[in-house]
Design a protein around this motif. Structure first.
Motif, PDB file in Angstrom:
ATOM      1  N   ASN A 190      14.508  14.677   2.785  1.00 16.00           N
ATOM      2  CA  ASN A 190      13.044  14.661   2.850  1.00 16.00           C
ATOM      3  C   ASN A 190      12.519  14.256   4.236  1.00 16.00           C
ATOM      4  O   ASN A 190      11.357  13.878   4.386  1.00 16.00           O
ATOM      5  CB  ASN A 190      12.475  13.708   1.802  1.00 16.00           C
ATOM      6  CG  ASN A 190      12.759  12.237   2.128  1.00 16.00           C
ATOM      7  OD1 ASN A 190      13.601  11.925   2.965  1.00 16.00           O
ATOM      8  ND2 ASN A 190      12.063  11.345   1.443  1.00 16.00           N
ATOM      9  N   LEU A 191      13.388  14.328   5.257  1.00 15.83           N
ATOM     10  CA  LEU A 191      13.024  13.869   6.592  1.00 15.83           C
ATOM     11  C   LEU A 191      11.797  14.588   7.131  1.00 15.83           C
ATOM     12  O   LEU A 191      10.935  13.974   7.779  1.00 15.83           O
ATOM     13  CB  LEU A 191      14.208  14.058   7.551  1.00 15.83           C
ATOM     14  CG  LEU A 191      13.985  13.634   9.005  1.00 15.83           C
ATOM     15  CD1 LEU A 191      13.618  12.166   9.088  1.00 15.83           C
ATOM     16  CD2 LEU A 191      15.230  13.927   9.834  1.00 15.83           C
ATOM     17  N   PHE A 192      11.682  15.893   6.867  1.00 13.01           N
ATOM     18  CA  PHE A 192      10.578  16.670   7.418  1.00 13.01           C
ATOM     19  C   PHE A 192       9.504  16.987   6.381  1.00 13.01           C
ATOM     20  O   PHE A 192       8.564  17.732   6.671  1.00 13.01           O
ATOM     21  CB  PHE A 192      11.102  17.976   8.017  1.00 13.01           C
ATOM     22  CG  PHE A 192      12.046  17.769   9.166  1.00 13.01           C
ATOM     23  CD1 PHE A 192      11.570  17.369  10.404  1.00 13.01           C
ATOM     24  CD2 PHE A 192      13.405  17.945   9.002  1.00 13.01           C
ATOM     25  CE1 PHE A 192      12.437  17.170  11.469  1.00 13.01           C
ATOM     26  CE2 PHE A 192      14.285  17.745  10.055  1.00 13.01           C
ATOM     27  CZ  PHE A 192      13.799  17.348  11.303  1.00 13.01           C
ATOM     28  N   SER A 193       9.600  16.433   5.186  1.00 16.55           N
ATOM     29  CA  SER A 193       8.623  16.742   4.139  1.00 16.55           C
ATOM     30  C   SER A 193       7.993  15.510   3.502  1.00 16.55           C
ATOM     31  O   SER A 193       7.090  15.632   2.687  1.00 16.55           O
ATOM     32  CB  SER A 193       9.287  17.580   3.039  1.00 16.55           C
ATOM     33  OG  SER A 193      10.372  16.878   2.453  1.00 16.55           O
ATOM     34  N   LEU A 194       8.451  14.310   3.852  1.00 14.47           N
ATOM     35  CA  LEU A 194       7.928  13.110   3.204  1.00 14.47           C
ATOM     36  C   LEU A 194       6.495  12.831   3.636  1.00 14.47           C
ATOM     37  O   LEU A 194       6.052  13.240   4.701  1.00 14.47           O
ATOM     38  CB  LEU A 194       8.817  11.902   3.518  1.00 14.47           C
ATOM     39  CG  LEU A 194       8.954  11.455   4.985  1.00 14.47           C
ATOM     40  CD1 LEU A 194       7.911  10.429   5.350  1.00 14.47           C
ATOM     41  CD2 LEU A 194      10.345  10.903   5.232  1.00 14.47           C
ATOM     42  N   GLU A 195       5.769  12.137   2.785  1.00 13.19           N
ATOM     43  CA  GLU A 195       4.394  11.738   3.075  1.00 13.19           C
ATOM     44  C   GLU A 195       4.448  10.444   3.887  1.00 13.19           C
ATOM     45  O   GLU A 195       4.654   9.359   3.362  1.00 13.19           O
ATOM     46  CB  GLU A 195       3.616  11.515   1.771  1.00 13.19           C
ATOM     47  CG  GLU A 195       2.176  11.070   1.967  1.00 13.19           C
ATOM     48  CD  GLU A 195       1.377  12.011   2.844  1.00 13.19           C
ATOM     49  OE1 GLU A 195       0.693  11.512   3.761  1.00 13.19           O
ATOM     50  OE2 GLU A 195       1.449  13.241   2.623  1.00 13.19           O
ATOM     51  N   HIS A 197       0.811  -1.212   0.000  1.00  9.17           N
ATOM     52  CA  HIS A 197       0.000   0.000   0.000  1.00  9.17           C
ATOM     53  C   HIS A 197       0.846   1.266   0.000  1.00  9.17           C
ATOM     54  O   HIS A 197       0.350   2.312  -0.401  1.00  9.17           O
ATOM     55  CB  HIS A 197      -0.934   0.023   1.213  1.00  9.17           C
ATOM     56  CG  HIS A 197      -2.151  -0.831   1.048  1.00  9.17           C
ATOM     57  ND1 HIS A 197      -3.404  -0.325   0.789  1.00  9.17           N
ATOM     58  CD2 HIS A 197      -2.306  -2.175   1.096  1.00  9.17           C
ATOM     59  CE1 HIS A 197      -4.283  -1.302   0.695  1.00  9.17           C
ATOM     60  NE2 HIS A 197      -3.643  -2.445   0.892  1.00  9.17           N
ATOM     61  N   LYS A 198       2.098   1.179   0.457  1.00  6.16           N
ATOM     62  CA  LYS A 198       2.928   2.385   0.489  1.00  6.16           C
ATOM     63  C   LYS A 198       4.394   1.985   0.454  1.00  6.16           C
ATOM     64  O   LYS A 198       4.801   1.018   1.110  1.00  6.16           O
ATOM     65  CB  LYS A 198       2.636   3.209   1.739  1.00  6.16           C
ATOM     66  CG  LYS A 198       3.144   4.648   1.661  1.00  6.16           C
ATOM     67  CD  LYS A 198       2.659   5.457   2.834  1.00  6.16           C
ATOM     68  CE  LYS A 198       2.962   6.948   2.665  1.00  6.16           C
ATOM     69  NZ  LYS A 198       2.185   7.559   1.589  1.00  6.16           N
ATOM     70  N   ASP A 199       5.166   2.734  -0.314  1.00  8.87           N
ATOM     71  CA  ASP A 199       6.610   2.512  -0.435  1.00  8.87           C
ATOM     72  C   ASP A 199       7.272   3.886  -0.434  1.00  8.87           C
ATOM     73  O   ASP A 199       7.034   4.702  -1.332  1.00  8.87           O
ATOM     74  CB  ASP A 199       6.927   1.755  -1.730  1.00  8.87           C
ATOM     75  CG  ASP A 199       8.392   1.323  -1.802  1.00  8.87           C
ATOM     76  OD1 ASP A 199       9.191   1.797  -0.970  1.00  8.87           O
ATOM     77  OD2 ASP A 199       8.736   0.519  -2.679  1.00  8.87           O
ATOM     78  N   VAL A 200       8.087   4.163   0.579  1.00  9.45           N
ATOM     79  CA  VAL A 200       8.671   5.489   0.718  1.00  9.45           C
ATOM     80  C   VAL A 200      10.124   5.376   1.143  1.00  9.45           C
ATOM     81  O   VAL A 200      10.485   4.512   1.945  1.00  9.45           O
ATOM     82  CB  VAL A 200       7.873   6.340   1.725  1.00  9.45           C
ATOM     83  CG1 VAL A 200       7.852   5.691   3.096  1.00  9.45           C
ATOM     84  CG2 VAL A 200       8.415   7.751   1.822  1.00  9.45           C
ATOM     85  N   ALA A 201      10.961   6.233   0.573  1.00  9.61           N
ATOM     86  CA  ALA A 201      12.374   6.316   0.952  1.00  9.61           C
ATOM     87  C   ALA A 201      12.545   7.473   1.936  1.00  9.61           C
ATOM     88  O   ALA A 201      12.041   8.577   1.710  1.00  9.61           O
ATOM     89  CB  ALA A 201      13.240   6.532  -0.276  1.00  9.61           C
ATOM     90  N   ILE A 202      13.255   7.218   3.036  1.00  6.17           N
ATOM     91  CA  ILE A 202      13.487   8.237   4.056  1.00  6.17           C
ATOM     92  C   ILE A 202      14.953   8.628   4.003  1.00  6.17           C
ATOM     93  O   ILE A 202      15.844   7.832   4.306  1.00  6.17           O
ATOM     94  CB  ILE A 202      13.121   7.713   5.456  1.00  6.17           C
ATOM     95  CG1 ILE A 202      11.676   7.212   5.491  1.00  6.17           C
ATOM     96  CG2 ILE A 202      13.319   8.804   6.495  1.00  6.17           C
ATOM     97  CD1 ILE A 202      11.263   6.621   6.809  1.00  6.17           C
ATOM     98  N   GLN A 203      15.195   9.871   3.580  1.00  2.00           N
ATOM     99  CA  GLN A 203      16.553  10.402   3.448  1.00  2.00           C
ATOM    100  C   GLN A 203      16.653  11.708   4.231  1.00  2.00           C
ATOM    101  O   GLN A 203      15.659  12.250   4.711  1.00  2.00           O
ATOM    102  CB  GLN A 203      16.900  10.636   1.967  1.00  2.00           C
ATOM    103  CG  GLN A 203      16.700   9.429   1.069  1.00  2.00           C
ATOM    104  CD  GLN A 203      17.704   8.327   1.339  1.00  2.00           C
ATOM    105  OE1 GLN A 203      18.784   8.591   1.875  1.00  2.00           O
ATOM    106  NE2 GLN A 203      17.366   7.091   0.954  1.00  2.00           N
ATOM    107  N   THR A 204      17.876  12.218   4.330  1.00  2.00           N
ATOM    108  CA  THR A 204      18.080  13.464   5.063  1.00  2.00           C
ATOM    109  C   THR A 204      17.328  14.623   4.438  1.00  2.00           C
ATOM    110  O   THR A 204      16.753  15.464   5.139  1.00  2.00           O
ATOM    111  CB  THR A 204      19.583  13.794   5.128  1.00  2.00           C
ATOM    112  OG1 THR A 204      20.288  12.702   5.723  1.00  2.00           O
ATOM    113  CG2 THR A 204      19.825  15.045   5.961  1.00  2.00           C
TER     114      THR A 204
END
Length: 338
Positions: free
Chosen positions: A120-125, A111-118
């Motif tokens: 986009n740490l405070f802007s990712l969905e 249902h969801k696949d997201v990459a967490i990087q420096t």
């Protein structure tokens, strides 16, 4: 040596994933040496010596949960020291430099696949919402898969309409249990001083408590004590207890107000419930009770007691539902002296 000596006072709550220090009770107020200052310095010590220790992350959650109005701690000094301790923890735990990939699977479907990087740490969905027909009735399996070494924090929130009968208890950071007791009058004699100083026996009104199970039977006119047991994981303010009253019962007290209960709560009597307003609720278990009288014959259901934060309604819990039977009693068999 210092860390080992302090660790003997650590209390861990695996269910709530928090940890705190068991400190001595201190009723005096000082601007220094407070509870949160102590926890902040302990977190700073862990951040230097054992940043990967599970107690450090649990201590962070405990401090976050015990903010006042979700913004500050007991004093300006406490707030500054806790924020400083958080900064030290972020540096040593490397949570400010994430590098991971997260997937959310529900019933075997992605249902969801997201990459967490420096960047986009405070802007990712970082939210997944399922509504209506997207989630059918029945059991579901939720999987969260992570690739990478960065720490990951997750939470879930469910709102649903239930047809279960009876309704069972639910809660995490707040829990509540409700117990019904039948009160049977026990006549006892106690020594008292007479008009000339002699010892004379005096009748003392006491009651024996008999716990009532689901579907227990009572006689019309019986007195019942309702005990509410609240288990709080944190210190809270402005808590509302709403005990839904079964239709065949009426409160013994006839006036709302402060009645000297152990929580200092304001008691409000309504047609369908008894509401209790608690200004401050400390961490731990607490008990509060009031009395009802069985009146109308029949089979009645007392819907679950609800407890919630008045200004943060997402913090809530409920007790078990209970069903009770009231049977009519001939007038000549009834004791109206209680």
């Amino acid at each position: 040596m210092i860390l080992r000596n302090i660790s003997q006072y650590v209390v861990q709550d695996d269910e709530n994933q928090t940890a705190w220090l068991r400190l001595p009770d201190n009723t005096m107020w000082h601007w220094y040496g407070g509870e949160y200052e102590t926890h902040a310095y302990y977190l700073k010590l862990l951040s230097v010596v054992k940043p990967d220790n599970i107690v450090a992350s649990q201590l962070v959650k405990y401090l976050l949960n015990n903010r006042k109005h979700a913004t500050y701690w007991k004093s300006t000094r406490d707030t500054a020291l806790v924020v400083e301790a958080f900064a030290d923890y972020l540096k040593t735990s490397k949570e400010l430099t994430p590098d991971s990939n997260v997937q959310i699977w529900i019933d075997g479907q992605l249902h969801k696949d997201v990459a967490i990087q420096t960047d986009n740490l405070f802007s990712l969905e970082n939210t997944l919402v399922l509504t209506g027909n997207q989630l059918a009735s029945g059991q579901h399996t939720v999987e969260i898969r992570k690739q990478g070494k960065s720490p990951l924090y997750m939470s879930g929130h469910l709102t649903n309409f239930t047809l279960e009968d009876p309704i069972s208890a639910a809660g995490l950071e707040l829990k509540i249990q409700r117990h019904y007791y039948k009160l049977t009058r026990a006549t006892t004699l106690a020594p008292a001083a007479g008009d000339q100083g002699q010892v004379v026996p005096q009748h003392v009104r006491k009651y024996k408590r008999q716990k009532l199970a689901n579907l227990s039977a009572l006689n019309s006119g019986d007195m019942v004590e309702v005990e509410l047991v609240i288990d709080s994981k944190n210190d809270y303010e402005y808590i509302l207890l709403e005990d839904m009253k079964a239709a065949g019962f009426e409160p013994v007290d006839i006036r709302s107000g402060y009645n000297g209960n152990s929580l200092g709560a304001y008691l409000e009597l309504r047609d369908d419930r008894v509401s209790l307003f608690v200004a401050r609720l400390a961490r731990g278990k607490h008990s509060i009770a009031y009395r009802l009288r069985a009146e109308i014959p029949g089979k009645f259901s007392a819907l679950p007691t609800r407890v919630s934060a008045m200004y943060a309604p997402e913090l809530k819990a409920n007790a078990d539902e209970i069903k009770l039977r009231i049977e009519d009693l001939p007038m000549q068999s009834r004791d109206l002296s209680e």
